[in-house]
Design an enzyme around this catalytic site. Structure first.
Site, PDB file in Angstrom:
ATOM      1  N   CYS A  19       0.860  -1.183   0.000  1.00  0.00           N
ATOM      2  CA  CYS A  19       0.000   0.000   0.000  1.00  0.00           C
ATOM      3  C   CYS A  19       0.894   1.229   0.000  1.00  0.00           C
ATOM      4  CB  CYS A  19      -0.895   0.005   1.235  1.00  0.00           C
ATOM      5  SG  CYS A  19       0.075   0.059   2.747  1.00  0.00           S
ATOM      6  N   HIS A  47       5.117  -6.050   8.253  1.00  0.00           N
ATOM      7  CA  HIS A  47       4.810  -7.432   8.642  1.00  0.00           C
ATOM      8  C   HIS A  47       5.071  -8.389   7.490  1.00  0.00           C
ATOM      9  CE1 HIS A  47       2.077  -6.244  12.196  1.00  0.00           C
ATOM     10  NE2 HIS A  47       3.303  -6.498  12.576  1.00  0.00           N
ATOM     11  N   CYS A 102       2.537   6.155   8.699  1.00  0.00           N
ATOM     12  CA  CYS A 102       1.677   6.408   7.554  1.00  0.00           C
ATOM     13  C   CYS A 102       0.815   7.657   7.815  1.00  0.00           C
ATOM     14  CB  CYS A 102       0.774   5.202   7.310  1.00  0.00           C
ATOM     15  SG  CYS A 102      -0.387   5.510   5.983  1.00  0.00           S
ATOM     16  N   GLU A 136      -0.506  -0.336  16.383  1.00  0.00           N
ATOM     17  CA  GLU A 136      -1.132   0.932  15.979  1.00  0.00           C
ATOM     18  C   GLU A 136      -2.079   1.429  17.075  1.00  0.00           C
ATOM     19  OE1 GLU A 136      -3.352   0.980  12.242  1.00  0.00           O
ATOM     20  OE2 GLU A 136      -4.561   2.627  13.037  1.00  0.00           O
ATOM     21  N   THR A 173      -6.914   2.028  11.627  1.00  0.00           N
ATOM     22  CA  THR A 173      -7.015   2.240  10.170  1.00  0.00           C
ATOM     23  C   THR A 173      -7.360   0.971   9.391  1.00  0.00           C
ATOM     24  OG1 THR A 173      -4.635   1.929  10.000  1.00  0.00           O
ATOM     25  CG2 THR A 173      -5.407   4.196  10.075  1.00  0.00           C
ATOM     26  N   SER A 228       1.007 -11.379   9.249  1.00  0.00           N
ATOM     27  CA  SER A 228       0.307 -10.168   8.830  1.00  0.00           C
ATOM     28  C   SER A 228      -1.203 -10.351   8.955  1.00  0.00           C
ATOM     29  CB  SER A 228       0.678  -9.848   7.374  1.00  0.00           C
ATOM     30  OG  SER A 228      -0.328  -9.051   6.790  1.00  0.00           O
ATOM     31  N   ASN A 230      -3.594  -8.397   7.952  1.00  0.00           N
ATOM     32  CA  ASN A 230      -4.420  -8.081   6.779  1.00  0.00           C
ATOM     33  C   ASN A 230      -4.314  -9.162   5.705  1.00  0.00           C
ATOM     34  OD1 ASN A 230      -2.654  -7.004   4.486  1.00  0.00           O
ATOM     35  ND2 ASN A 230      -1.952  -5.710   6.159  1.00  0.00           N
TER      36      ASN A 230
HETATM   37  S1  SF4 Z   1      -2.986   3.060   6.987  1.00  0.00           S
HETATM   38 FE1  SF4 Z   1      -1.854   1.132   6.901  1.00  0.00          FE
HETATM   39  S2  SF4 Z   1      -2.838   0.029   5.214  1.00  0.00           S
HETATM   40 FE2  SF4 Z   1      -3.427   2.163   4.973  1.00  0.00          FE
HETATM   41  S3  SF4 Z   1      -1.933   3.083   3.557  1.00  0.00           S
HETATM   42 FE3  SF4 Z   1      -1.222   3.409   5.664  1.00  0.00          FE
HETATM   43  S4  SF4 Z   1       0.135   1.711   6.113  1.00  0.00           S
HETATM   44 FE4  SF4 Z   1      -1.098   1.131   4.342  1.00  0.00          FE
END
Ligand code: SF4
Length: 289
Positions: A19, A47, A102, A136, A173, A228, A230
Site C-alpha cells: 500500500c 509485517h 503512515c 497501531e 485504520t 500479517s 491483513n
Molecule cells: S494506513 Fe496502513 S494500510 Fe493504509 S496506507 Fe497506511 S500503512 Fe497502508
C-alpha cells in the site's frame, strides 16, 4: 501435440500488494541507507519476514529497545509509536528520526489528540474501535487522555460498555468497515456519538478486489506474511468463495494444486512486496507450461 490442453489463466487482483504507506516507509529507509547513514528500525518496519530480511541485508538494523541505540537514524514504522517513546527519541540529540508513520495513521493520532485536549473534552470519551494489542492501537491510545480513551474490539464489548457521557468514535485504520459500523450502531443506542471514520481505504480495496476475483477463479493463492493480520484476513475472505491457499513465498506453492484447474487468482496483503508476487506468478507460469 494435442492442442486441446488449455493454458492456465493467471489473474492478479486489481488491488494487491504494497500500500502507499508501506511503500513510503520502505523507500524512506532505503534512501537513508543509500546516503550512507546508520539506520535502525524500532521493530520490523513491515509485517513481512522476507522483506524485513532483505532490508536487514541492506544494513537496516531492527531494534526492540530504543535504549540500545546511541546514535544514528531511526525509522518509525507505518503504524506509529507511543507518544512517550517518540518524545524520548526527540530528546536524544544523537538520534535523527525518519518518521515513516503512515499519514493515515498520523491523521487518526491527531484526531484523538484534538478530541482529548479540546475545551469540550471533559464529559466525552474517545472510543477506538480496534485490536487492543495491535501496535497501531497501542500508539493511538497514547494520544488520548488516560481514563477517557477506551478500546472496543467487538460487538460484545460494545454492548457491555458502561462508560458515561458522549462518545467520539474513531477506528484503527485497518478495521473491517462492517465491524466498525456494527459497533457504532450498538453504542448509538445508549450514547450520543460523533463518528470519525479513520479506516484506510487500502485495506478495504484489497479485500473487495480479492473477494471479486475469488468468485471468478478455480483457486486463489494469497501471498504474504503469516504474521500479517491483513493478509490472513484476505485468505479468510477468499476461502469463503473458492479453494484458497495462503503462502509466504514462491516455495509454498505445490504443483498438485494447479492440476485440472482452468484459472488461478493471486492477491497479496499490503505488506507483501512486488518481487515476491512476481516470483509466484513466474513459478505458476512455469508449472502450467
Ligand atoms: S494506513 Fe496502513 S494500510 Fe493504509 S496506507 Fe497506511 S500503512 Fe497502508
Amino acid at each position: 501435440m494435442n492442442g486441446s490442453r488449455q493454458r492456465l489463466k493467471i489473474r492478479i487482483a486489481n488491488s494487491s500488494g504494497f500500500c502507499f504507506g508501506v511503500k513510503r516507509a520502505v523507500n524512506l529507509a532505503e534512501e537513508a541507507v543509500e546516503k550512507g547513514r546508520k539506520v535502525y528500525a524500532l521493530g520490523p518496519i513491515i509485517h513481512n519476514p522476507q522483506e524485513v530480511e532483505r532490508l536487514k541485508k541492506k544494513r537496516i538494523k531492527i531494534l526492540a529497545d530504543i535504549n540500545k541505540i546511541e546514535s544514528g537514524f531511526i525509522v518509525l514504522r507505518t503504524h506509529g509509536i507511543p507518544l512517550n517513546i517518540h518524545k524520548k527519541l526527540i530528546k536524544n540529540k544523537n538520534i535523527s528520526i525518519i518518521d515513516a508513520t503512515c499519514p493515515f495513521v498520523k491523521r487518526a493520532q491527531i484526531i484523538i489528540k484534538q478530541l482529548s485536549t479540546g475545551i469540550n473534552f471533559k464529559n466525552k470519551i474517545v472510543i477506538i474501535v480496534g485490536e487492543k494489542i495491535h501496535p497501531e492501537v497501542v500508539a493511538l491510545m497514547s494520544y488520548g487522555k488516560s481514563g477517557k480513551c477506551v478500546v472496543v474490539e467487538n460487538e460484545m464489548e460494545a454492548r457491555n460498555f458502561k462508560g458515561h457521557g458522549d462518545l467520539n468514535i474513531v477506528s484503527q485504520t485497518t478495521q473491517a468497515p462492517e465491524n466498525f459500523e456494527n459497533i457504532v450502531e450498538i453504542l448509538k443506542k445508549q450514547h450520543k456519538v460523533k463518528v470519525h471514520n479513520t479506516i484506510c481505504k487500502a485495506t478495504f480495496d484489497r479485500q473487495r478486489s480479492a473477494e471479486k476475483l475469488a468468485k471468478s477463479v478455480d483457486l486463489m493463492i494469497v501471498i504474504g506474511g503469516k504474521n500479517s493480520g491483513n493478509t490472513t484476513r484476505l485468505a479468510q475472505i477468499c476461502s469463503t468463495n473458492t479453494n484458497t491457499y495462503h503462502i509466504e513465498t514462491v516455495n509454498g506453492i505445490k504443483e498438485k494444486w494447479l492440476k485440472n484447474i482452468g484459472s488461478v487468482g493471486l492477491t497479496a496483503g499490503a505488506s507483501t512486496p512486488d518481487w515476491i508476487i512476481k516470483e509466484v506468478e513466474k513459478k505458476i507460469k512455469e508449472i502450467s507450461v
